[in-house]
Design an enzyme around this catalytic site. Structure first.
Site, PDB file in Angstrom:
ATOM      1  N   GLY A  12       0.790  -1.232   0.000  1.00  0.00           N
ATOM      2  CA  GLY A  12       0.000   0.000   0.000  1.00  0.00           C
ATOM      3  C   GLY A  12       0.818   1.276   0.000  1.00  0.00           C
ATOM      4  N   SER A  13       2.079   1.199  -0.452  1.00  0.00           N
ATOM      5  CA  SER A  13       2.868   2.437  -0.424  1.00  0.00           C
ATOM      6  C   SER A  13       2.318   3.458  -1.421  1.00  0.00           C
ATOM      7  CB  SER A  13       4.351   2.161  -0.668  1.00  0.00           C
ATOM      8  OG  SER A  13       4.590   1.781  -1.994  1.00  0.00           O
ATOM      9  N   ASN A  14       1.832   2.988  -2.562  1.00  0.00           N
ATOM     10  CA  ASN A  14       1.211   3.927  -3.511  1.00  0.00           C
ATOM     11  C   ASN A  14      -0.110   4.462  -2.958  1.00  0.00           C
ATOM     12  OD1 ASN A  14       2.690   4.253  -6.214  1.00  0.00           O
ATOM     13  ND2 ASN A  14       2.828   2.042  -5.836  1.00  0.00           N
ATOM     14  N   LEU A  85      -4.327  -7.268  -7.353  1.00  0.00           N
ATOM     15  CA  LEU A  85      -3.966  -8.541  -8.003  1.00  0.00           C
ATOM     16  C   LEU A  85      -4.985  -9.081  -8.994  1.00  0.00           C
ATOM     17  CD1 LEU A  85      -2.427 -10.810  -5.225  1.00  0.00           C
ATOM     18  CD2 LEU A  85      -1.449 -10.308  -7.452  1.00  0.00           C
ATOM     19  N   LEU A  87      -8.108  -9.408 -11.835  1.00  0.00           N
ATOM     20  CA  LEU A  87      -8.644  -8.795 -13.040  1.00  0.00           C
ATOM     21  C   LEU A  87      -9.940  -8.053 -12.674  1.00  0.00           C
ATOM     22  CD1 LEU A  87      -8.099  -8.746 -16.136  1.00  0.00           C
ATOM     23  CD2 LEU A  87      -9.700 -10.663 -16.330  1.00  0.00           C
ATOM     24  N   ASN A 102      -4.649   2.050 -13.811  1.00  0.00           N
ATOM     25  CA  ASN A 102      -3.751   1.102 -13.142  1.00  0.00           C
ATOM     26  C   ASN A 102      -2.317   1.599 -13.273  1.00  0.00           C
ATOM     27  OD1 ASN A 102      -2.829  -1.415 -11.985  1.00  0.00           O
ATOM     28  ND2 ASN A 102      -2.275  -2.084 -14.053  1.00  0.00           N
ATOM     29  N   HIS A 104       1.540   0.012 -13.544  1.00  0.00           N
ATOM     30  CA  HIS A 104       2.269  -1.241 -13.753  1.00  0.00           C
ATOM     31  C   HIS A 104       3.767  -0.948 -13.665  1.00  0.00           C
ATOM     32  CE1 HIS A 104       2.723  -5.361 -15.105  1.00  0.00           C
ATOM     33  NE2 HIS A 104       3.749  -4.925 -15.823  1.00  0.00           N
ATOM     34  N   ASP A 145      -3.574  -5.383 -18.143  1.00  0.00           N
ATOM     35  CA  ASP A 145      -2.512  -4.491 -18.630  1.00  0.00           C
ATOM     36  C   ASP A 145      -2.648  -4.090 -20.099  1.00  0.00           C
ATOM     37  OD1 ASP A 145      -1.364  -4.732 -16.088  1.00  0.00           O
ATOM     38  OD2 ASP A 145      -0.195  -6.483 -16.689  1.00  0.00           O
ATOM     39  N   GLU A 174       7.100   5.521  -9.226  1.00  0.00           N
ATOM     40  CA  GLU A 174       5.658   5.457  -8.979  1.00  0.00           C
ATOM     41  C   GLU A 174       5.242   6.538  -7.987  1.00  0.00           C
ATOM     42  OE1 GLU A 174       4.254   1.517  -8.100  1.00  0.00           O
ATOM     43  OE2 GLU A 174       5.316   0.643  -9.775  1.00  0.00           O
TER      44      GLU A 174
END
Ligand code: GAR
Length: 187
Positions: A12-14, A85, A87, A102, A104, A145, A174
């Site tokens: 959860g750093s983002n 994680l 879809l 998203n 990536h 993606d 990020e």
């Protein structure tokens, strides 16, 4: 003020950077964290910031519309996937057209797709002897993606990099760019 839901499965750093960014940029606010793992750091971070978290099971996420209803009940305008994680089911994609993004940890279309998550991505980049890696921020469609790209940022890959050292460099990118790109989309 726009209401953002973050979907996260891990550390959860983002999520933390995004929550804190929108605490001081009040055109939007992170009002919900959706998570599929009770032990995820992301849940603790949401709690510390007074953000509601919703722990979801696989059955609930994939088998009916209840997650869409929960997002709509809470007036969510925009969804940000930050290390999520699973879809995203078609019902969510259809309910939030061009309103799901998203991040990536590589330069898509390389090193993406099912199973390409976290450390596996960096291992593949190093194994592929790439000279550059980076991040891709993109819209989300029904495939892993494959949605349209919004922004990419590049960093070098050094010959002595390990998956861990590369992951650290990519994660810094990020943290530097994700919230700014999301903010730009919301304005
Ligand atoms: C981030 O590096 C993100 O790009 C990646 O998971 C990490 C989550 O870190 N996402 C993917 O690999 C998606 N395929 P965080 O939990 O510390 O934000």
């Amino acid at each position: 003020m726009k209401r953002i839901a973050i979907f996260a499965s891990g550390t959860g750093s983002n999520a933390k950077v995004l929550i804190e960014y929108f605490e001081s940029h009040r055109n939007a606010q992170v009002t919900l964290l959706v998570c599929n793992k009770a032990e995820a750091g992301a849940i603790k971070i949401a709690h510390e910031h007074g953000v509601e978290s919703l722990l979801i099971s696989k059955e609930e996420f994939f088998s009916n519309n209840s997650i869409v209803e929960k997002l709509q009940e809470r007036g969510i305008d925009f969804i940000v996937l930050a290390g999520f994680l699973w879809l995203i089911p078609p019902a969510i994609v259809a309910s939030f057209p061009n309103r799901i993004v998203n991040i990536h940890p590589a330069l898509l279309p390389k090193f993406g797709g099912k199973g390409m998550y976290g450390k596996k991505v960096h291992e593949a980049v190093i194994f592929g002897k790439e000279k550059e890696s980076g991040i891709t921020i993109h819209f989300v469609n029904e495939k892993f993606d494959e949605g349209n790209h919004i922004a990419q940022f590049i960093c070098p890959v050094f010959s002595d990099d390990t998956p861990e050292s590369l992951a650290k460099r990519v994660l810094e990118l990020e943290h530097k760019h994700f919230a700014l790109v999301v903010d730009g989309l919301l304005r």
